[in-house]
Design a protein around this motif. Structure first.
Motif, mmCIF file in Angstrom:
data_model
loop_
_atom_site.group_PDB
_atom_site.id
_atom_site.type_symbol
_atom_site.label_atom_id
_atom_site.label_comp_id
_atom_site.label_asym_id
_atom_site.label_seq_id
_atom_site.Cartn_x
_atom_site.Cartn_y
_atom_site.Cartn_z
ATOM 1 N N MET A 1 0.844 -1.181 0.000
ATOM 2 C CA MET A 1 0.000 0.000 0.000
ATOM 3 C C MET A 1 0.886 1.240 0.000
ATOM 4 O O MET A 1 1.946 1.256 0.598
ATOM 5 C CB MET A 1 -0.899 -0.006 1.230
ATOM 6 C CG MET A 1 -1.732 1.247 1.327
ATOM 7 S SD MET A 1 -3.039 1.189 2.535
ATOM 8 C CE MET A 1 -4.166 0.103 1.711
ATOM 9 N N CYS A 2 0.443 2.259 -0.659
ATOM 10 C CA CYS A 2 1.183 3.528 -0.729
ATOM 11 C C CYS A 2 1.344 4.141 0.665
ATOM 12 O O CYS A 2 0.650 3.775 1.606
ATOM 13 C CB CYS A 2 0.431 4.509 -1.617
ATOM 14 S SG CYS A 2 0.165 3.918 -3.288
ATOM 15 N N GLU A 34 7.810 0.261 -1.185
ATOM 16 C CA GLU A 34 6.829 0.931 -2.041
ATOM 17 C C GLU A 34 7.607 1.624 -3.172
ATOM 18 O O GLU A 34 7.764 2.834 -3.166
ATOM 19 C CB GLU A 34 6.007 1.972 -1.284
ATOM 20 C CG GLU A 34 5.764 1.788 0.201
ATOM 21 C CD GLU A 34 5.073 0.522 0.648
ATOM 22 O OE1 GLU A 34 4.550 -0.217 -0.195
ATOM 23 O OE2 GLU A 34 5.077 0.241 1.835
ATOM 24 N N ARG A 81 4.713 5.282 -3.767
ATOM 25 C CA ARG A 81 3.660 4.482 -4.388
ATOM 26 C C ARG A 81 4.021 3.003 -4.473
ATOM 27 O O ARG A 81 5.133 2.646 -4.840
ATOM 28 C CB ARG A 81 3.408 5.015 -5.807
ATOM 29 C CG ARG A 81 2.298 4.311 -6.531
ATOM 30 C CD ARG A 81 2.007 4.988 -7.875
ATOM 31 N NE ARG A 81 0.846 4.366 -8.494
ATOM 32 C CZ ARG A 81 0.832 3.898 -9.726
ATOM 33 N NH1 ARG A 81 1.900 3.996 -10.502
ATOM 34 N NH2 ARG A 81 -0.254 3.326 -10.200
ATOM 35 N N SER A 84 -1.092 -0.615 -7.291
ATOM 36 C CA SER A 84 -2.079 -1.691 -7.312
ATOM 37 C C SER A 84 -2.866 -1.622 -8.615
ATOM 38 O O SER A 84 -3.348 -2.644 -9.096
ATOM 39 C CB SER A 84 -3.015 -1.600 -6.107
ATOM 40 O OG SER A 84 -3.620 -0.328 -6.069
ATOM 41 N N THR A 85 -3.010 -0.445 -9.162
ATOM 42 C CA THR A 85 -3.625 -0.237 -10.472
ATOM 43 C C THR A 85 -2.868 0.880 -11.169
ATOM 44 O O THR A 85 -2.178 1.668 -10.535
ATOM 45 C CB THR A 85 -5.117 0.153 -10.374
ATOM 46 O OG1 THR A 85 -5.219 1.399 -9.703
ATOM 47 C CG2 THR A 85 -5.931 -0.896 -9.652
ATOM 48 N N GLY A 107 -4.737 4.368 -1.806
ATOM 49 C CA GLY A 107 -5.649 3.285 -2.126
ATOM 50 C C GLY A 107 -6.238 3.435 -3.507
ATOM 51 O O GLY A 107 -5.874 4.302 -4.284
ATOM 52 N N VAL A 108 -7.199 2.594 -3.811
ATOM 53 C CA VAL A 108 -7.860 2.559 -5.105
ATOM 54 C C VAL A 108 -9.205 3.257 -4.974
ATOM 55 O O VAL A 108 -9.942 3.024 -4.020
ATOM 56 C CB VAL A 108 -8.063 1.090 -5.561
ATOM 57 C CG1 VAL A 108 -8.850 1.028 -6.859
ATOM 58 C CG2 VAL A 108 -6.721 0.392 -5.708
ATOM 59 N N ALA A 134 -7.213 -4.713 -11.301
ATOM 60 C CA ALA A 134 -5.905 -4.711 -10.651
ATOM 61 C C ALA A 134 -4.820 -5.061 -11.656
ATOM 62 O O ALA A 134 -5.042 -5.819 -12.593
ATOM 63 C CB ALA A 134 -5.893 -5.691 -9.485
ATOM 64 N N SER A 135 -3.624 -4.533 -11.426
ATOM 65 C CA SER A 135 -2.501 -4.856 -12.296
ATOM 66 C C SER A 135 -2.006 -6.267 -11.991
ATOM 67 O O SER A 135 -2.450 -6.921 -11.060
ATOM 68 C CB SER A 135 -1.377 -3.829 -12.109
ATOM 69 O OG SER A 135 -0.833 -3.957 -10.831
ATOM 70 N N ARG A 137 0.469 -7.567 -10.492
ATOM 71 C CA ARG A 137 1.495 -7.633 -9.442
ATOM 72 C C ARG A 137 1.481 -8.967 -8.775
ATOM 73 O O ARG A 137 0.613 -9.528 -8.343
ATOM 74 C CB ARG A 137 1.257 -6.543 -8.422
ATOM 75 C CG ARG A 137 2.078 -5.344 -8.747
ATOM 76 C CD ARG A 137 2.477 -4.800 -7.394
ATOM 77 N NE ARG A 137 3.196 -3.596 -7.492
ATOM 78 C CZ ARG A 137 4.498 -3.498 -7.568
ATOM 79 N NH1 ARG A 137 5.265 -4.525 -7.630
ATOM 80 N NH2 ARG A 137 5.091 -2.344 -7.591
#
Length: 137
Positions: A1-2, A34, A81, A84-85, A107-108, A134-135, A137
């Motif tokens: 998470m960022c 991150e 960062r 996540s997307t 977050g997203v 989502a990417s 990852r």
């Protein structure tokens, strides 16, 4: 998470060096976990916002370190960062600047179809990649 960092020292101007570079769990240190982007925003004496951001880890970004050591401001906003997307691009790296304001989120943002319908033509002002999944990852 960022990770986000905000500092307000009004009315005194200060440097954010300790929190960004020197603290045991500084933002630079956290960027090892991150690593997908870094950004630092601040304001001049006259309130003009400035920002530097790059889709690389803070510990690799020489400009991030230089600004963390040299810049004095009453307000700082920094971000590292973990994507996540969205692609690893400047446009998806925080903070964002709009109309003299700095903004970052953690977050997203979901419900993009509903949000875009609500924003209407103002959607054009939104920066970043509108990703709906989502990417890898």
């Amino acid at each position: 998470m960022c990770r986000l960092f905000g500092l307000s020292s009004t009315p005194e101007r200060t440097r954010a060096t300790f929190w960004l570079l020197d603290a045991p769990d500084s933002l630079s240190y956290q960027s090892h976990r991150e690593p997908d982007g870094t950004g630092l925003g601040y304001f001049d004496d006259d309130g003009t916002p400035h920002m530097h951001k790059a889709p690389i880890a803070a510990y690799e970004d020489r400009c991030f370190a230089e600004e963390a050591k040299e810049v004095e401001s009453t307000t700082f906003l920094a971000h590292v960062r973990f994507a996540s997307t969205g692609d690893l691009e400047v446009r998806n790296t925080h903070p964002f600047l709009q109309d003299g304001r700095l903004f970052a989120h953690n977050g997203v943002i979901e419900g993009l179809d509903d949000l875009e319908a609500e924003l209407g033509k103002d959607r054009e002002q939104v920066r970043g990649t509108p990703t709906r999944s989502a990417s890898s990852r």
